[in-house]
Design an enzyme around this catalytic site. Structure first.
Site, PDB file in Angstrom:
ATOM      1  CE  LYS A  44      84.456  23.182  14.935  1.00  0.00           C
ATOM      2  NZ  LYS A  44      85.694  22.680  15.534  1.00  0.00           N
ATOM      3  CB  CYS A 127      91.488  24.121  11.234  1.00  0.00           C
ATOM      4  SG  CYS A 127      90.777  22.467  11.402  1.00  0.00           S
TER       5      CYS A 127
HETATM    6  C1  SIN Z   1      88.463  20.910  14.112  1.00  0.00           C
HETATM    7  O1  SIN Z   1      87.269  21.187  13.909  1.00  0.00           O
HETATM    8  O2  SIN Z   1      89.016  19.976  13.526  1.00  0.00           O
HETATM    9  C2  SIN Z   1      89.254  21.722  15.070  1.00  0.00           C
HETATM   10  C3  SIN Z   1      89.240  23.141  14.684  1.00  0.00           C
HETATM   11  C4  SIN Z   1      90.564  23.784  14.837  1.00  0.00           C
HETATM   12  O3  SIN Z   1      91.505  23.188  15.348  1.00  0.00           O
HETATM   13  O4  SIN Z   1      90.690  24.943  14.432  1.00  0.00           O
END
Ligand code: SIN
Length: 308
Positions: A44, A127
């Site tokens: 992540k 993001c």
């Molecule tokens: C998110 O955590 O909102 C998605 C991450 C991303 O789109 O880079």
């Protein structure tokens, strides 16, 4: 069928892997990816401090795709730095995805996570889900400044994950910025940001954060992903390794990404919906497709899209 690929000198046992964000936050999720047929373990996107992310509901799947506004829930880079040596024991590349809430976060995380020894680092410039924070990838100057700050701190191949662009002028502008910064690979595309899905029965939005606005993923975004893969493949004349992300639900979708110029593909929505078994299915489908078409490997068809 040979589905192995090499990106920036790193060998991947298969050309499918998880997209950062899809079931890759916790130690358990990352280990499940390690045990699966995913060709890599992608973390992540990490921030300086651990984050709970945006309020629920923040993911909604529908026929044809998904919308999410997760808000970068993650364990914080220190925890991923501890986990990386363990994840490497699965014997496949580990890609650390680095994000940040401001420009200064990126170098701090990049330096520390690089020391933990991931095989590659992906810098997330895209993001769309942090309220009040625009996507850096839509500002070519800010992106270039940031890439130039982090590049010297990273000793493994460094890639950037970009948002979708919708105009050739923007492909050109970002392509030039990337070309100045020693980037080793691209990941195209992040979700199509700030979309809105409406439930007409409830007369309501389907996710809570940002008034229902979120990033679109899944089959519905494949043509946008393919266009971006193709545009950057051509910009760099086939010399820049590209990971294609967006709309990979079947082996045929992956084949289309490869034809457009991707070396490998990441899987987001289909992984969330199907679990890690998705990788074995996709491998089987892509292998059958390549065989039918007379290719000997995934590498062989890369970029071979015919134009009329
Ligand atoms: C998110 O955590 O909102 C998605 C991450 C991303 O789109 O880079």
């Amino acid at each position: 069928m040979d589905l192995t690929v090499t990106i920036a000198g790193v060998k991947f046992p298969a050309c499918f892997m998880n997209a950062s964000g899809a079931v890759c936050v916790t130690h358990e999720e990352l280990s499940a990816l390690g045990r699966s047929r995913s060709g890599a373990i992608v973390t992540k996107s990490m921030t300086v401090e651990a984050r709970q992310g945006n309020p629920l509901p923040r993911y909604y799947g529908f026929s044809g795709g998904s919308i999410n506004s997760m808000g970068l829930p993650n364990l914080g880079y220190r925890m991923y730095a501890e986990l990386i040596p363990q994840l490497k024991q699965f014997g496949k590349p580990v890609i650390a995805s680095v994000a940040g809430l401001c420009e200064d976060d990126f170098p701090a995380i990049a330096r520390a996570i690089n020391e933990a020894g991931p095989d590659l680092i992906e810098v997330n410039l895209s993001c769309p889900n942090i309220p009040g924070k625009p996507q850096i990838g839509y500002d070519a100057e800010a992106s270039e400044r940031l890439m130039k700050r982090v590049r010297p701190l990273i000793t493994v191949p460094m890639g950037v994950k970009l948002p979708p662009y919708f105009d050739p002028a923007h492909h050109q502008l970002m392509g030039e910025a990337i070309g100045h910064c020693g980037v080793d690979f691209l990941n195209l595309i992040n979700s199509v940001g700030n979309a809105l899905v409406v439930d007409p029965n409830e007369e309501a939005v389907v996710i809570k954060p940002k008034g229902g606005f979120g990033g679109l993923g899944g089959a519905i975004i494949k043509p946008i992903a393919l266009a971006n893969v193709r545009a950057f493949y051509k910009h760099f004349k086939g010399t820049m390794p590209i990971i294609g992300t967006g709309g990979v639900v079947s082996g045929l979708d992956a084949f289309e990404h490869l034809l457009c110029g991707a070396s490998a593909v990441q899987v987001g929505t289909a992984l969330v919906e199907e679990g890690v078994e998705v990788f074995a299915r996709l491998e089987k489908e892509l292998a059958a497709c390549l065989e039918r078409k007379g290719y000997k490997s995934a590498e062989e068809c890369r970029g071979r899209l015919k134009e009329l």
